[in-house]
Scaffold this motif. Sequence first.
Motif, PDB file in Angstrom:
ATOM      1  N   GLN A 242     -16.048   6.822 -26.201  1.00 47.27           N
ATOM      2  CA  GLN A 242     -15.572   8.148 -25.819  1.00 47.27           C
ATOM      3  C   GLN A 242     -14.100   8.324 -26.139  1.00 47.27           C
ATOM      4  O   GLN A 242     -13.665   9.407 -26.557  1.00 47.27           O
ATOM      5  CB  GLN A 242     -15.804   8.369 -24.317  1.00 47.27           C
ATOM      6  CG  GLN A 242     -15.509   9.781 -23.837  1.00 47.27           C
ATOM      7  CD  GLN A 242     -16.360  10.831 -24.531  1.00 47.27           C
ATOM      8  OE1 GLN A 242     -17.496  10.568 -24.920  1.00 47.27           O
ATOM      9  NE2 GLN A 242     -15.818  12.024 -24.707  1.00 47.27           N
ATOM     10  N   ARG A 243     -13.307   7.270 -25.981  1.00 45.38           N
ATOM     11  CA  ARG A 243     -11.887   7.327 -26.328  1.00 45.38           C
ATOM     12  C   ARG A 243     -11.701   7.588 -27.820  1.00 45.38           C
ATOM     13  O   ARG A 243     -10.858   8.392 -28.225  1.00 45.38           O
ATOM     14  CB  ARG A 243     -11.206   6.012 -25.930  1.00 45.38           C
ATOM     15  CG  ARG A 243      -9.735   5.901 -26.320  1.00 45.38           C
ATOM     16  CD  ARG A 243      -8.890   6.977 -25.700  1.00 45.38           C
ATOM     17  NE  ARG A 243      -7.488   6.837 -26.041  1.00 45.38           N
ATOM     18  CZ  ARG A 243      -6.586   7.799 -25.938  1.00 45.38           C
ATOM     19  NH1 ARG A 243      -6.941   8.999 -25.475  1.00 45.38           N
ATOM     20  NH2 ARG A 243      -5.331   7.599 -26.275  1.00 45.38           N
ATOM     21  N   HIS A 244     -12.498   6.926 -28.637  1.00 40.66           N
ATOM     22  CA  HIS A 244     -12.412   7.164 -30.081  1.00 40.66           C
ATOM     23  C   HIS A 244     -12.829   8.589 -30.427  1.00 40.66           C
ATOM     24  O   HIS A 244     -12.254   9.201 -31.332  1.00 40.66           O
ATOM     25  CB  HIS A 244     -13.283   6.146 -30.832  1.00 40.66           C
ATOM     26  CG  HIS A 244     -12.635   4.816 -31.027  1.00 40.66           C
ATOM     27  ND1 HIS A 244     -12.745   3.785 -30.136  1.00 40.66           N
ATOM     28  CD2 HIS A 244     -11.837   4.359 -32.031  1.00 40.66           C
ATOM     29  CE1 HIS A 244     -12.056   2.747 -30.577  1.00 40.66           C
ATOM     30  NE2 HIS A 244     -11.502   3.061 -31.721  1.00 40.66           N
ATOM     31  N   TRP A 245     -13.822   9.111 -29.712  1.00 35.44           N
ATOM     32  CA  TRP A 245     -14.213  10.498 -29.958  1.00 35.44           C
ATOM     33  C   TRP A 245     -13.057  11.460 -29.664  1.00 35.44           C
ATOM     34  O   TRP A 245     -12.812  12.418 -30.404  1.00 35.44           O
ATOM     35  CB  TRP A 245     -15.418  10.872 -29.104  1.00 35.44           C
ATOM     36  CG  TRP A 245     -16.735  10.747 -29.794  1.00 35.44           C
ATOM     37  CD1 TRP A 245     -17.788   9.959 -29.441  1.00 35.44           C
ATOM     38  CD2 TRP A 245     -17.155  11.445 -30.968  1.00 35.44           C
ATOM     39  NE1 TRP A 245     -18.829  10.120 -30.320  1.00 35.44           N
ATOM     40  CE2 TRP A 245     -18.474  11.025 -31.266  1.00 35.44           C
ATOM     41  CE3 TRP A 245     -16.546  12.389 -31.804  1.00 35.44           C
ATOM     42  CZ2 TRP A 245     -19.190  11.514 -32.353  1.00 35.44           C
ATOM     43  CZ3 TRP A 245     -17.256  12.877 -32.897  1.00 35.44           C
ATOM     44  CH2 TRP A 245     -18.559  12.440 -33.162  1.00 35.44           C
ATOM     45  N   LYS A 246     -12.334  11.202 -28.582  1.00 36.77           N
ATOM     46  CA  LYS A 246     -11.206  12.063 -28.240  1.00 36.77           C
ATOM     47  C   LYS A 246     -10.124  12.005 -29.312  1.00 36.77           C
ATOM     48  O   LYS A 246      -9.558  13.038 -29.703  1.00 36.77           O
ATOM     49  CB  LYS A 246     -10.631  11.656 -26.878  1.00 36.77           C
ATOM     50  CG  LYS A 246     -11.542  11.993 -25.701  1.00 36.77           C
ATOM     51  CD  LYS A 246     -10.907  11.587 -24.377  1.00 36.77           C
ATOM     52  CE  LYS A 246     -11.807  11.970 -23.207  1.00 36.77           C
ATOM     53  NZ  LYS A 246     -11.238  11.556 -21.893  1.00 36.77           N
TER      54      LYS A 246
END
Length: 278
Positions: A242-246
């Motif tokens: 999810q952090r990479h998606w952000k």
Amino acid sequence: MAKQKDLSGAQTPEEFAREELRRHREAAGLTQDGLGERIFTSGAYVGQMECGTRRLRPEIAELIDKVFGTGDYFVRLAKAFKSKYEEYFAEAAELERLATAIYEYASTLVPGLLQTAEYARAVMRGGNPTALAEYVDGLVQFRLERARILDDPSSPEMWVVLHEAVLRTAVGGAAVMAAQLRHISGCVRAHRITVQVVPFSAGAQGALGSLVTIMQFADAPDVVYTEGPSVGQLVDYPALVQRHWKLYDLARAAALSPEVSLTLIESVAEEYARCAQT
């Protein structure tokens, strides 16, 4: 061992290993989901190993041996699952073929799935300056084989964010770059991929590192692959994904629109073409 192979109909060591996995699972009365639970993965993953789209990795094989009480049998069989790619990238290459959507960010080089043969050769030669031509040719061929997943007109969906440095780094010289950028623009104009460019003027915004790939699947959670020189890492921990998606969304927000990005790519391609002619 040879007798079992003949009876099973397997023609290669890889096929034999896959059939042995299926045979032991069925003998244990386990479904693919049931085995998946015991080796801390999914039933879909087990099915992919049995049909050959995923490798029987040594760490997974060790867990399978514990479930079936087979000593180191499956660990030894795992050696049959050789990949033509470097070990750090082998599983990522397998996952590309299963993905329904691929989202890439590149800061300096064109992503492998979009590289032309001559661009790929220049990249490979740059990292292997003294290698034999046959070795470099083999690496190039593997890269082109990966790109064949884009022969399907609709799957996987592919969205690529390139830093402007990718366009301006003259890999292989002006003629190679002109052809490479025209290849990218051709894929965009064929509605096969979406590309955005993060301009130099964006500053620190949109900087994700060297290479980030986010892959989505029909029946499994998203996976992130990050890569540096001769090292790569798969990330499947949900919070990190999810952090990479952000971060990826921030890069897209800092990038030029797809339309303006295409205009820039084609403009830079023409600049290279003129330089190649002088």
